[in-house]
Each structure stands twice: as C-alpha cells, then as structure tokens.
Design a protein around this motif. Structure first.
Motif: not given
Length: 184
Positions: A99-100, A122, A124
C-alpha cells in the motif's frame, strides 16, 4: 502503479485551509505558536514542466497524471513574525510496495532555503499519510501529513540536525505539530 488513492488525497487538499501549529525549538527550549492561512490549487501542465526544469529533472511520462499542487500561504507567529510564500510541487512516484508509494517530491522553491529542491516521499494508502523527507544544508526535515477526512489533516514536522555523511540522524532540533482544517 495505482495512483487513485494519492490522487484522492491531493484532491482533498485543494482549497482554503486554516492551520494552528506549535513548534518546539529544542536547541534553545522555546515554544512558538502560529496561525497559517493557505490556499492549495491544482498545478497547470506548464507549471508541472517548469518544476521539472527548475530541478534539472529528466522528462517524465504521463506528467499530467502525476500528483501536484500550487500553494500560497501566510503565517503569523505569536511573536508577530509574518512569513508568506508561494511554491509549486510535483510528486513523481517511482515504486509501489503493497500500500506504499514512494518517489521524488520536487518543488520550485524550498521552505528552508529559497531554491528548487528534490526531496523524497512515501504515501501509505492504508492510513492516508504522506511523509516527505528533505535534506537541507543544515537540517533534515521529515514532514508528515495525515488526512483524517476531506476537511481535516494532522501535521507533524521533525527537523534533525543534518548528520555527517553516513552518520545516524539522532539530534532533533525542532518538533512541530499542527491541526489543519479546510475552510473553503
């Protein structure tokens, strides 16, 4: 790469925001409160290309689908100090693990230093947190934006003294917290 959720995140960020922040200066044990009004707008295709060019970044495929924004803000501290700035930013995802999403975060003007800058990010998707890391000359800034809902974000800023090459980042010089609410 799935950009649907990060696109939703940035769509929610568009508009007028009112922010209350607290900064803890750890080098001299001072606490500062500030209020910021800021406006986030979509970035035009021309400005996307300018952000790339300003940073000497190679051309990017599907540039018009990449997340980005134009930002203008005015901050007033409890000491009466005022700061205003405008900048343009573009996020270039490079990889996705689960999911990142991660990649480069480009600005035509940095917060700490008045110059174009390439940082890393990043995002998430599982908790809608955008984490941006910028290596300035004297500090490394790690800035988190947590989207609580389309009208509220929680902000956390950690500035570390920039360590020598290869050394551990362990000296915090500033910690900031903010509650950001959309007003329009």
């Amino acid at each position: 790469m799935d950009l649907a959720d990060i696109t939703y995140f940035f769509d929610c960020c568009m508009g007028q925001w009112s922010i209350e922040r607290t900064y803890h200066y750890l080098t001299h044990q001072e606490i500062e409160r500030s209020h910021t009004d800021f406006r986030v707008e979509a970035i035009t295709p021309e400005l996307r290309r300018k952000v790339l060019a300003d940073n000497g970044y190679d051309p990017v495929e599907n540039i018009d689908q990449l997340p980005g924004f134009q930002l203008a803000f005015r901050t007033l501290s409890d000491k009466g100090e005022e700061v205003s700035q405008e900048l343009r930013a573009l996020f270039v995802p490079k990889q996705q693990e689960g999911t990142v999403l991660s990649g480069d975060y480009l600005r035509d003007r940095a917060y700490e230093e008045d110059r174009p800058i390439i940082s890393s990010f990043t995002y998430d998707q599982s908790n809608r947190e955008l984490l941006m890391t910028t290596h300035y000359t004297r500090v490394v800034s790690i800035d988190s934006i947590l989207l609580v809902n389309p009208n509220m974000r929680i902000r956390r800023i950690l500035n570390y003294q920039r360590p020598a090459e290869g050394a551990v980042m362990d000296t915090l010089v500033l910690v900031g917290f903010g509650v950001e609410q959309k007003v329009g």
